[in-house]
Enzyme design. Structure first.
Site, PDB file in Angstrom:
ATOM      1  N   ARG A  48      -0.399   5.956   3.905  1.00 24.20           N
ATOM      2  CA  ARG A  48      -0.316   4.888   2.911  1.00 24.20           C
ATOM      3  C   ARG A  48       1.121   4.426   2.688  1.00 24.20           C
ATOM      4  NH1 ARG A  48      -4.828   3.808   0.264  1.00 24.20           N
ATOM      5  NH2 ARG A  48      -3.600   2.667  -1.281  1.00 24.20           N
ATOM      6  N   ASN A  55       1.908   2.293  -7.283  1.00 22.89           N
ATOM      7  CA  ASN A  55       1.276   1.673  -6.120  1.00 22.89           C
ATOM      8  C   ASN A  55       0.864   0.274  -6.525  1.00 22.89           C
ATOM      9  OD1 ASN A  55      -0.102   0.992  -3.787  1.00 22.89           O
ATOM     10  ND2 ASN A  55      -1.933   2.128  -4.353  1.00 22.89           N
ATOM     11  N   MET A  79       0.851  -1.190   0.000  1.00 22.92           N
ATOM     12  CA  MET A  79       0.000   0.000   0.000  1.00 22.92           C
ATOM     13  C   MET A  79       0.884   1.236   0.000  1.00 22.92           C
ATOM     14  SD  MET A  79      -2.998   1.168   2.630  1.00 22.92           S
ATOM     15  CE  MET A  79      -1.890   1.666   3.951  1.00 22.92           C
ATOM     16  N   CYS A  80       0.953   1.919  -1.133  1.00 24.34           N
ATOM     17  CA  CYS A  80       1.706   3.170  -1.256  1.00 24.34           C
ATOM     18  C   CYS A  80       0.750   4.296  -1.611  1.00 24.34           C
ATOM     19  CB  CYS A  80       2.774   3.043  -2.333  1.00 24.34           C
ATOM     20  SG  CYS A  80       4.032   1.792  -1.996  1.00 24.34           S
ATOM     21  N   GLY A  81       1.211   5.518  -1.499  1.00 25.12           N
ATOM     22  CA  GLY A  81       0.394   6.667  -1.832  1.00 25.12           C
ATOM     23  C   GLY A  81       0.971   7.470  -2.969  1.00 25.12           C
TER      24      GLY A  81
END
Length: 302
Positions: A32, A180, A1-3
């Site tokens: 995130r 992401n 989970m990246c932003g």
């Protein structure tokens, strides 16, 4: 989970506010990806000059000397021209009036340990380990001018928490990619690209995507076609934002597992992993807001 938070400003009058607008967006996606962050800002006159190539190098303690770079570039530099070395936050910037490839070659000979995180005439890439808001503050994002920019907050899944593993990946002039998700077959695609002569700097799966896009552009694809081809070759769950000197693109995988929201007005276009990152943009109440369709490439130009 990246932003992911990306912004392209079509209205030049908004460009002095790029840093403050992107900072506001970034603050809403830090949960995130709290372990590291990266920024790419285009057309900032304090960081980039047309006619000069600029390399963004990881780290602020490289002790790179402009005199050493000048000596290596002596036969290439115009008469009276010199290179310039500047420190911005955790990033070392090296600029000179030569082709980016020549400047990168000179830096590699003088400082083989240096890692190039960004390159081109119009983009500056800044990446570091740490809380994303602190990374942005160290680099002075709040006050930056820009025509477009992209930011990324990372929760590492495919490689170690390092500045080099942070996004964006900039592997060709003025090209950046943030991601992401994960590519499940990145190892096999990496092997094929290496067979074609493509070189890599890390084991990160996102770099494979960036190298693939750069390779397709070199083969004659436009940005949209390159990303369509990426969808045919790389498997996984992903949302990607790719920027060039004058364009921005967004694409999600065919299942659209990873979140993305786009807002667009006559003055700007923005993309973020969550709507709350868009909520404070000027004129958001009149924006066209939508979730990008699975597998469809969206592109915008300055």
């Amino acid at each position: 989970m990246c932003g992911i938070a990306a912004l392209q400003l079509r209205n030049p009058q908004l460009r002095p506010k790029m840093g403050s607008l992107l900072s506001t967006m970034l603050c809403e996606i830090v949960d995130r990806g709290p372990d590291s962050a990266g920024l790419a800002v285009y057309d900032n006159p304090e960081l980039n000059t047309l006619g000069k190539s600029t390399l963004s190098l990881l780290g602020a303690d490289l002790e790179i000397s402009s005199a050493d770079i000048d000596a290596l570039l002596a036969e290439l530099l115009p008469e009276g021209a010199t290179s310039e070395v500047r420190i911005v936050g955790d990033t070392t910037l090296v600029s000179a009036e030569v082709a980016t490839e020549d400047l990168a070659g000179a830096v590699a000979r003088a400082y083989p340990e240096a890692v190039v995180a960004g390159r081109g005439e119009r983009v500056t890439v800044m990446k570091s380990v740490g809380h994303p808001v602190e990374v942005a503050e160290r680099h002075g994002l709040e006050g930056m001018y820009g025509s477009q920019a992209v930011s990324h907050t990372r929760m590492a899944t495919e490689s170690a928490v390092t500045a080099g593993g942070s996004h964006p990946f900039s592997v060709a002039n003025d090209l950046c990619l943030v991601h992401n998700g994960s590519f499940s077959n990145h190892a096999s695609v990496r092997r094929e690209l290496k067979r074609l002569g493509v070189e890599f700097d890390s084991e990160n799966d996102t770099e494979v995507g960036a190298r693939y896009v750069a390779h397709r552009l070199q083969q004659g694809d436009d940005l949209e076609t390159a990303l369509v081809n990426l969808g045919k070759v790389l498997d996984g769950f992903y949302t990607l934002v790719v920027t060039t000197a004058d364009s921005m693109a967004v694409v999600r995988d065919p299942i659209a597992c990873k979140p993305a929201i786009i807002a667009e007005t006559d003055d700007w276009v923005a993309m973020a992993s969550e709507f709350r990152a868009l909520a404070e943009l000027p004129g958001i109440e009149n924006a066209r807001i939508f979730e990008p369709e699975p597998g469809r490439v969206y592109t915008w130009s300055l």
